[in-house]
Structures are given as C-alpha cells and as structure tokens.
Design a protein around this motif. Structure first.
Motif, PDB file in Angstrom:
ATOM      1  N   ILE A   9      -0.697   6.998  -5.099  1.00 60.52           N
ATOM      2  CA  ILE A   9       0.168   8.186  -4.951  1.00 60.52           C
ATOM      3  C   ILE A   9       0.211   8.630  -3.486  1.00 60.52           C
ATOM      4  CG2 ILE A   9       0.354  10.660  -5.504  1.00 60.52           C
ATOM      5  CD1 ILE A   9      -0.727   9.892  -8.338  1.00 60.52           C
ATOM      6  N   ALA A  10      -0.946   8.627  -2.841  1.00 56.37           N
ATOM      7  CA  ALA A  10      -1.012   9.085  -1.441  1.00 56.37           C
ATOM      8  C   ALA A  10      -0.134   8.211  -0.543  1.00 56.37           C
ATOM      9  CB  ALA A  10      -2.459   9.063  -0.959  1.00 56.37           C
ATOM     10  N   VAL A  11      -0.235   6.892  -0.701  1.00 53.40           N
ATOM     11  CA  VAL A  11       0.530   5.992   0.160  1.00 53.40           C
ATOM     12  C   VAL A  11       2.029   6.119  -0.126  1.00 53.40           C
ATOM     13  CG1 VAL A  11       0.992   3.568   0.676  1.00 53.40           C
ATOM     14  CG2 VAL A  11      -1.353   4.373   0.550  1.00 53.40           C
ATOM     15  N   TRP A  12       2.378   6.156  -1.401  1.00 55.00           N
ATOM     16  CA  TRP A  12       3.797   6.288  -1.764  1.00 55.00           C
ATOM     17  C   TRP A  12       4.363   7.622  -1.287  1.00 55.00           C
ATOM     18  CZ3 TRP A  12       7.129   2.758  -2.666  1.00 55.00           C
ATOM     19  CH2 TRP A  12       6.721   1.539  -3.205  1.00 55.00           C
ATOM     20  N   LEU A  13       3.545   8.660  -1.366  1.00 53.25           N
ATOM     21  CA  LEU A  13       3.975   9.984  -0.921  1.00 53.25           C
ATOM     22  C   LEU A  13       4.271   9.973   0.582  1.00 53.25           C
ATOM     23  CD1 LEU A  13       4.250  12.751  -2.386  1.00 53.25           C
ATOM     24  CD2 LEU A  13       2.085  13.392  -1.331  1.00 53.25           C
ATOM     25  N   LEU A  14       3.399   9.315   1.339  1.00 51.81           N
ATOM     26  CA  LEU A  14       3.604   9.228   2.791  1.00 51.81           C
ATOM     27  C   LEU A  14       4.937   8.557   3.110  1.00 51.81           C
ATOM     28  CD1 LEU A  14       0.233   8.111   4.422  1.00 51.81           C
ATOM     29  CD2 LEU A  14       1.663  10.002   5.136  1.00 51.81           C
TER      30      LEU A  14
ATOM     31  N   MET B  33       3.654  -4.163  -6.431  1.00 55.21           N
ATOM     32  CA  MET B  33       2.922  -3.292  -7.362  1.00 55.21           C
ATOM     33  C   MET B  33       2.539  -4.068  -8.630  1.00 55.21           C
ATOM     34  SD  MET B  33       2.466  -0.504  -5.854  1.00 55.21           S
ATOM     35  CE  MET B  33       1.858   0.558  -7.111  1.00 55.21           C
ATOM     36  N   TRP B  34       3.465  -4.904  -9.093  1.00 57.90           N
ATOM     37  CA  TRP B  34       3.180  -5.692 -10.298  1.00 57.90           C
ATOM     38  C   TRP B  34       2.036  -6.681 -10.010  1.00 57.90           C
ATOM     39  CZ3 TRP B  34       3.393 -10.888 -11.737  1.00 57.90           C
ATOM     40  CH2 TRP B  34       3.208 -11.120 -13.105  1.00 57.90           C
ATOM     41  N   PHE B  35       2.127  -7.346  -8.864  1.00 55.88           N
ATOM     42  CA  PHE B  35       1.075  -8.309  -8.497  1.00 55.88           C
ATOM     43  C   PHE B  35      -0.282  -7.586  -8.375  1.00 55.88           C
ATOM     44  CE2 PHE B  35       4.264 -11.441  -7.728  1.00 55.88           C
ATOM     45  CZ  PHE B  35       3.618 -12.662  -7.668  1.00 55.88           C
ATOM     46  N   ALA B  36      -0.266  -6.418  -7.721  1.00 53.79           N
ATOM     47  CA  ALA B  36      -1.526  -5.714  -7.451  1.00 53.79           C
ATOM     48  C   ALA B  36      -2.155  -5.144  -8.725  1.00 53.79           C
ATOM     49  CB  ALA B  36      -1.276  -4.585  -6.445  1.00 53.79           C
ATOM     50  N   LEU B  37      -1.325  -4.636  -9.627  1.00 55.48           N
ATOM     51  CA  LEU B  37      -1.872  -3.945 -10.798  1.00 55.48           C
ATOM     52  C   LEU B  37      -2.028  -4.840 -12.016  1.00 55.48           C
ATOM     53  CD1 LEU B  37       0.084  -0.553 -10.518  1.00 55.48           C
ATOM     54  CD2 LEU B  37      -2.257  -1.020  -9.806  1.00 55.48           C
ATOM     55  N   ILE B  56      -7.105  -1.129  -4.804  1.00 53.35           N
ATOM     56  CA  ILE B  56      -6.576  -0.367  -3.656  1.00 53.35           C
ATOM     57  C   ILE B  56      -6.431  -1.315  -2.460  1.00 53.35           C
ATOM     58  CG2 ILE B  56      -7.096   1.518  -2.022  1.00 53.35           C
ATOM     59  CD1 ILE B  56      -8.592   2.941  -4.264  1.00 53.35           C
ATOM     60  N   PHE B  57      -7.257  -2.351  -2.465  1.00 56.82           N
ATOM     61  CA  PHE B  57      -7.277  -3.366  -1.404  1.00 56.82           C
ATOM     62  C   PHE B  57      -5.855  -3.833  -1.033  1.00 56.82           C
ATOM     63  CE2 PHE B  57      -7.735  -8.131  -0.771  1.00 56.82           C
ATOM     64  CZ  PHE B  57      -8.187  -8.065   0.523  1.00 56.82           C
ATOM     65  N   TYR B  58      -4.997  -4.066  -2.045  1.00 55.28           N
ATOM     66  CA  TYR B  58      -3.665  -4.638  -1.777  1.00 55.28           C
ATOM     67  C   TYR B  58      -2.774  -3.639  -1.040  1.00 55.28           C
ATOM     68  CZ  TYR B  58      -5.715  -7.753  -5.141  1.00 55.28           C
ATOM     69  OH  TYR B  58      -6.595  -8.589  -5.770  1.00 55.28           O
ATOM     70  N   VAL B  59      -2.874  -2.362  -1.422  1.00 54.69           N
ATOM     71  CA  VAL B  59      -2.084  -1.336  -0.738  1.00 54.69           C
ATOM     72  C   VAL B  59      -2.667  -1.110   0.665  1.00 54.69           C
ATOM     73  CG1 VAL B  59      -1.278   1.047  -0.885  1.00 54.69           C
ATOM     74  CG2 VAL B  59      -1.635  -0.251  -2.962  1.00 54.69           C
ATOM     75  N   CYS B  63      -0.561  -1.780   4.008  1.00 56.89           N
ATOM     76  CA  CYS B  63      -0.352  -0.771   5.054  1.00 56.89           C
ATOM     77  C   CYS B  63      -0.832  -1.288   6.407  1.00 56.89           C
ATOM     78  CB  CYS B  63      -1.103   0.515   4.705  1.00 56.89           C
ATOM     79  SG  CYS B  63      -0.271   1.519   3.478  1.00 56.89           S
ATOM     80  N   THR B  64      -1.946  -2.004   6.387  1.00 54.11           N
ATOM     81  CA  THR B  64      -2.487  -2.550   7.643  1.00 54.11           C
ATOM     82  C   THR B  64      -1.500  -3.556   8.250  1.00 54.11           C
ATOM     83  OG1 THR B  64      -4.671  -2.341   6.659  1.00 54.11           O
ATOM     84  CG2 THR B  64      -4.529  -3.645   8.657  1.00 54.11           C
TER      85      THR B  64
END
Lengths: 65, 245
Positions: A9-14, B33-37, B56-59, B63-64
């Motif tokens: 949620i936090a990342v999507w919100l950003l 999202m499908w792959f990660a979850l 959370i690693f995938y997100v 982001c990185t």
C-alpha cells in the motif's frame, strides 16, 4: 501478512500521489497556456488592425467643436 | 538553447509513445504483482510472518531498480546538457530525479516495513540504510536548490553539475553493504557474512525479479516521458509570459 499489505500500500500510494500531482499540474498548465495564447492572439490581432479611417462627417464635427 | 515549439508530428509521436508506455507499464505492474504474490515460491529457510513478509522483496527490489535507472538517466541528462546546452537534457535530468526520489522513498519505506519482522526493528543506522537515506536527501536538495535559481540557463547548469556529483552517492550506496559491516543482505555479486534474514533465490524468485525489473523500468519510462513533456510545457508557459510582459 500485515507487513506485506502495508508495504505494498505504501509503495502504491507513493506512485499514485506522484501521478495525481502530475495530473493536477498538467491541467493547470493547459489552462494557463490556453489563456495566455488567447491573450497573445488578441494582442496580435489588435496590432494588425489598420487605424480607423476618419470620415468626412467626423472631421466636420470635430472642426465645428 | 532549446526550441520549445516542436513539429506537430513529433509531438504527436511522443504523445503516442507516452500512451503506449503507460499501457505497458500498467500491464507490467499487474503482471509483477501476480508474480510476486502468487507465482514466486516462498523462501525455504524462512517461516511464519518472516516468510510472508519476504514477498516485500520484489517491490523493494523493483523500487531499487526504478531508482537506479532514474539516477542513471539523470547522470546522462546532466552530461548531455553540459555538452550540448540543450534544455531538453536538463528537463530529462529533473524529471528522472523526481521519479528516482519516488522510487528511492519507496525502497526505504518498503525496506523499513520489511525489516520489522526480519530485524525486529523498523530502523537501524546500518551502512546500507544510512547510505540510501543520504542519497535520497542529496537528491531532495537538488530539487530545492534548483528551484531557488531564477535564471533558466543558470538553473540548468547548476542542476547538471550538482546531479553529476550527486550520482557519486549511488555506487557508495550499492557497495555500502560490501565495504562496511552491515546486516543488509547482498543480493547480487557477492555475499555478506553479517547479513540477517537472507535467503537463497530460487528460479521462480529470479523470474519474478526479472518481471519486476522490467515492470518498474516501464513505469519509470512512462513517468519520465510524461513529466518531461510537462516540464517542456512549463518552459513554454514561461516563454509566453515573457512575451506578454
């Protein structure tokens, strides 16, 4: 589960907040550019108009005054 | 100097590219999202909350990757401006730094949430975490400083030079977990003996990482093009204002 949900949620919100920020800015910019371009077009049209010709009756009236 | 009025066909082309990139980015993020979850197998050596939170690693990695791509593009943009003095490069630098900050903050926030079940704390002044925070602060300062400069070309020149030096914080962040005593795991190219909460990456995890990297790169591309066009518009607006005065 809660940590995963909160992190997602936090990342999507950003990302969503940034997209919303861009969307609002875009609308404001388009409005402003539209207004300014209209103003410029008016100004150009006014500058391009030839000066109003003085009619004979107008000149006589001015002389009489 | 830049020429703001671009040919109509080129503008339409960049708009089309922007729409296409946005569609691909949305599709990519949905796939990620499908792959990660769903698709990625759970980490074998973790249990309970830690195992679920590991996703959370995938997100976090996505982001990185997005932030890294953004700051790399900012480096190219700033070098491009200093060489050509074309303001389009400066706009690219500014846009990519803004997006890099969104992804950078996403990395820090998601990492902080993940660290609670893994390290039993939301924050610790670990070298990797500290270096990431410094990087984000350095780039926030870029936006603050450049906004304080009135003259357009001075702003672009200052921004480009600043962005060149700011990029030094990226390799520092990348190598911080290798060079210093850190509990942050090293994912690529090496190992960290002091790492806590690390896990071995299986095939489904690697595939998910690749999908995530592609999805976040597409998202970055779509946001970059959108913001770049917007900054161009802002400059056009400033020009119009000047003409009217």
């Amino acid at each position: 589960m809660i940590y995963l949900a909160v992190a997602l949620i936090a990342v999507w919100l950003l990302v969503t907040l940034y997209v919303v920020f861009m969307g609002r800015r875009q609308r404001r910019l388009e409005e402003e550019i539209g207004t300014l371009e209209e103003m410029m077009a008016e100004r150009r049209a006014r500058a391009a108009q030839p000066p109003a010709k003085q009619t004979g009756a107008g000149m006589a009236a001015r002389r009489a005054s | 100097m830049s020429t703001i009025s671009i040919p109509r066909r080129r503008a339409a082309g960049s708009h089309l590219l922007q729409v296409a990139l946005s569609v691909f980015a949305v599709a990519g993020m949905a796939a990620m999202m499908w792959f990660a979850l769903v698709y990625a197998r759970p980490a074998a050596n973790l249990e309970g909350t830690e195992q679920i939170a590991q996703r959370i690693f995938y997100v976090h990695m996505g982001c990185t990757v997005g932030a890294l791509a953004a700051f790399l593009v900012s480096l190219i943009g700033s070098a491009g401006y200093l060489v050509t003095r074309n303001l389009d490069w400066d706009r690219m630098t500014q846009a990519s730094i803004e997006i890099g900050l969104v992804f950078g903050l996403g990395t820090i926030i998601s990492g902080s949430i993940w660290s609670k079940p893994t390290w039993n704390t939301y924050w610790t002044w670990d070298p990797r975490l500290t270096a990431s925070t410094i990087t984000v602060l350095v780039y926030i300062a870029y936006l603050l400083f450049r906004n304080g400069i009135e003259n357009r070309s001075t702003r672009a020149r200052f921004g480009s030079i600043y962005a060149l030096f700011a990029f030094l914080s990226i390799p520092l962040t990348y190598y911080s977990a290798r060079w210093f005593r850190s509990i942050h795991p090293v994912v690529f190219g090496g190992e960290n003996a002091d790492a806590q909460g690390s896990f071995s990456i299986g095939p489904s995890m690697s595939q998910t990482l690749i999908v995530g990297a592609i999805a976040y790169s597409l998202l970055f591309g779509a946001l970059l093009l959108t913001r770049w066009r917007q900054l161009r518009m802002e400059d056009r607006l400033a020009e119009l204002r000047e003409e009217l005065e």
